[in-house]
Design an enzyme around this catalytic site. Structure first.
Site, short mmCIF file in Angstrom:
data_model
loop_
_atom_site.label_atom_id
_atom_site.label_comp_id
_atom_site.label_asym_id
_atom_site.label_seq_id
_atom_site.Cartn_x
_atom_site.Cartn_y
_atom_site.Cartn_z
N SER A 94 0.86 -1.17 0.00
CA SER A 94 0.00 0.00 0.00
C SER A 94 0.90 1.23 0.00
CB SER A 94 -0.93 -0.02 1.21
OG SER A 94 -0.23 -0.40 2.35
N LYS A 130 -5.07 9.10 -7.97
CA LYS A 130 -5.22 7.84 -7.26
C LYS A 130 -6.67 7.40 -7.42
CE LYS A 130 -4.14 5.67 -2.87
NZ LYS A 130 -5.29 4.78 -2.75
#
Length: 750
Positions: A94, A130
């Site tokens: 992540s 994103k």
DNA sequence: CAGCCTCGAGTTCC
DNA sequence: CTCGAGGCTG
């Protein structure tokens, strides 16, 4: 032709089977694309279905042809979990987060520091939106998609190949690709498609999706690929996993290359040379956010040069070379209807806000964490204010946001709307579950129930931890099941899980008569339990749920001690030293408090040292303690927790009962042989060619243990410039000393 | 000893 | 995902 005949593959030769599979794949693919493009259907649903079933029949007969295009890829996969599991060849990480411009410059600064650069002049970055979807990893071998896996826990994902193949942005074949190519990106649903889907759902009386992200996730995780096909999903490629050969030298070129392979990539991807440019692009994307047609939740920055990315490497869960600059969180006001107290595995009392349900960022929120009593009070124990010192009261109007778009928290309290008759919240000093006193240790932010395993809440939480994914991970025995079994008195402690079948003799009978359990699932559960009788040492240690001993520490302990008996022996031996340490530390703490009050200078470490010297701990015990404490990443606090847990009679007995059922496996050394594997090395002084953290990472990747202090166990001391006391101590102990250059030479030859 | 960096433990919603 | 705190570095 009758369907039955069509599905008869008994006369098919392997060679023909291969040819036919290819042909079927082509036909199904064409039908798929037509479907996606909104063209007239090439095949009727029945024909489509028949072809799929024929593929399955052929693959059943010739299992080694299976895989590439099976519309139902997980033939023979365990039914309980739904999807097969796929380990990621390269972990899916992540990203770290930045919320303010300041965080972005900190990010760049820390990169420069790590690389030993004076300034960011030579650095350049990519910046791209994103996407708020779910990540997917696509593995291509010789240009053909062989599987698609979700992120899962980062190491192991779920096999959703059949569903991924219904996404038109995902090519099944790519040209001129490396032998092995794993493409990573985000699956998402556009706003328009999401709205249309919800209209359809409503018409069919089906459940509505809260937001496009959930709709995309729900659609990709359908067991029936036909349902996924009917959901218009998209895919942006932005990264990669395993590669048999490099595809570019920079992030930006790699994206371009992915585009040439036939992937959709985000058109707002830019190269930026400075922090100012990054921020400018962030603002620009933020301005276009509403008109993009899909959800984004920030902008991702990555170091452009791939060689630098490699040097920077990874922290435990995030790369050092990338960060997600998040958009400000959405806020919403609502009323606080009550405060509940939950009791965790370690006895921690955690207050939870019960809220009048309110929509925040596309999700209805009715609970929020309140952390601890200081958070409610508005001041921490040092008197520093939280939320400007406003306390939180039942009945207040509170402003809610979802931290990191996930965890609901209270951002603010509206004092203007506070009613006269509210009172300050009175945090309980007794455990609400078992009534034991709940105490707050000095300097600790949490209040804990002292009931131990007497407390049902703690017992259940410990069991939940035991069966959790990172611990025993027993299929069919999740949090819900252990709770139920505990409530029934069937399972009181971990060892009971392994006697469940025996103890009830007719456990099967009893279990399968219970709601939700049939003969099949009961049998599957007992089998799943049996499978976990063989357990890796690290998982076992973690599963015990000893305070301060988490996943990483457990793994490190396992790697060091290799076998359970050895670990226990050392911890037992270290007990006397542990007791002495605690006494000395308490004395030092008292001294510090006295010193602060008397405004004298505190010399804690010296007080502790002299107290320890007086204690006169047996040599063997001291050596055992030292062995624990000197392990990289372990310290006195963890060592104390370990000693406490294993010396507690009841806890120890429960552990012994448990391991009687287990075969404990030694961990495999994760690193292949190198010249320094198994050696303990220490760095000291100023390193010139490498930064400290980088040198450490490199040594570890070669199988060396990196310690902080020199001891008899040290094999090599790498002395940089101006090496001080450590070098002297190494010389004294006769430890081999090297300079930085000869170290680098040594590992490069290896 | 201060300031990182990580880890551990707690949390929500689907 | 975040907070607090343990452990390491400088």
């Amino acid at each position: 032709m009758k369907l039955q005949d069509y599905l008869d593959v008994s006369k098919l030769t392997k060679k023909n089977a291969q040819l036919e599979l290819d042909e079927l794949a082509r036909q199904i693919e064409n039908a798929n694309s037509a479907y996606h493009a909104g063209d007239d259907p090439i095949l009727t649903d029945a024909e489509f279905d028949a072809k799929k079933r024929r593929v399955k029949a052929i693959e059943t007969k010739f299992p080694d042809l299976r895989g590439l295009f099976s519309p139902d890829f997980q033939v023979g996969a365990p039914a309980a979990s739904g999807f097969g599991k796929i380990p990621h060849a390269v972990r899916m990480m992540s990203l770290g987060n930045a919320f303010e411009d300041r965080d972005v410059s900190d990010f760049v600064r820390s990169i420069c520091k790590y690389l030993g650069l004076a300034g960011a002049d030579d650095l350049s970055f990519t910046a791209e939106p994103k996407i708020d979807g779910l990540s997917l990893s696509l593995r291509y071998e010789h240009g053909t998609l062989i599987h698609a896996a979700t992120r899962g826990d980062g190491s192991v994902g779920e096999n959703v190949t059949a569903n991924a193949l219904t996404i038109s942005d995902i090519p099944r074949e790519i040209e001129n690709a490396p032998e092995v190519l794993e493409v990573r990106g985000e699956v998402y649903m556009s706003h328009a498609d999401f709205a249309a889907l919800n209209i359809r759902q409503e018409k069919h009386g089906a459940k509505l999706f809260a937001n496009p992200r959930n709709a995309a996730a729900g659609s990709l995780r359908q067991l029936d690929p036909d349902i996924t096909r009917a959901r218009p999903l998209h895919f942006f490629a932005y990264s990669w996993g395993q590669l048999s050969s490099p595809i570019a030298e920079t992030q930006f070129d790699a994206i371009k290359r992915l585009e040439r392979f036939g992937f959709a990539t985000n058109p707002l991807t830019r190269q930026c040379g400075t922090v100012a440019e990054l921020i400018a692009h962030y603002r620009s994307i933020e301005g276009q956010r509403a008109s993009l047609g899909y959800d984004i939740d920030g902008v991702v920055y990555k170091v452009d040069r791939l060689d630098l990315q490699e040097r920077l490497g990874f922290r435990s869960t995030t790369p050092r070379w990338a960060i997600a600059h998040k958009f400000p969180a959405e806020l919403a006001w609502t009323r606080l209807e009550g405060i509940d107290i939950q009791v965790g595995r370690t006895g921690a009392l955690s207050p939870v806000a019960r809220l009048q349900p309110v929509t925040v960022g596309g999700v209805v929120v009715s609970n929020a964490t309140l952390h601890n009593e200081d958070y409610i009070r508005g001041f921490d124990s040092k008197g520093t204010s939280i939320r400007g010192g406003k306390d939180i009261r039942v009945g207040d109007w509170v402003q809610i946001y979802r931290a990191g778009d996930v965890i609901p928290k209270v951002a603010d309290v509206d004092l203007g709307r506070r009613s006269q008759n509210t009172v300050e919240y009175d945090f309980p000093t007794k455990c609400p579950v078992c009534g034991s006193p709940a105490l707050r240790a000095d300097g600790d932010a949490v209040r804990r129930c002292t009931g131990g395993l007497i407390c049902d809440a703690q017992a259940v939480e410990k069991l939940r931890h035991f069966v959790s994914r990172a611990a025993f991970d027993i299929e069919g025995m999740g949090a819900k099941q252990v709770e139920q079994f505990h409530a029934d008195g069937w399972i009181k402690e971990p060892s009971d899980i392994f006697t469940l079948e025996d103890r009830f003799g007719r456990g099967m009978q009893q279990l399968k008569n219970r709601e939700g359990w049939g003969e099949k699932s009961a049998k599957a559960l007992f089998e799943a339990i049996s499978k976990k009788r063989r357990v890796e040492l690290g998982k076992l240690v973690f599963a015990l749920g000893i305070r301060n001993v988490g996943e990483v520490a457990s793994r490190d302990l396992a790697l060091h001690f290799k076998v359970w008996d050895r670990l226990v022996e050392i911890v037992d031996l270290a007990l006397l030293a542990a007791i002495a340490y605690r006494k000395a530390d308490d004395a030092a703490t008292r001294e510090r408090i006295a010193a602060v009050q008397g405004s004298r200078r505190a010399r804690i470490s010296e007080v502790r040292k002299s107290a320890l010297a007086e204690a006169d701990v047996p040599k063997a015990s001291q050596a055992a303690w030292d062995e624990l404490v000197e392990l990289d990443g372990l310290g006195p606090v963890l060592a104390l927790s370990l000693c406490d847990a294993l010396s507690n009679c009841e806890e120890r007995a429960a552990i012994d009962r448990l391991i009687a059922h287990l075969t404990i496996l030694s961990p495999e050394d994760p690193v292949a042989d190198s010249r320094v594997s198994g050696k303990t090395v220490v760095f000291t002084g100023t390193l010139v060619r490498l930064k400290r953290a980088e040198a450490k990472k490199q040594a570890e990747s070669l199988g060396a243990k990196v310690a902080g202090t020199v001891s008899k166990k040290t094999d090599i001391l790498i002395a940089g410039e101006d090496a001080g006391s450590k070098a002297a101590k190494a010389a004294e102990l006769g430890v081999k000393i090297m300079n930085e250059d000869s170290w680098l030479e040594l590992i490069e030859r290896g």
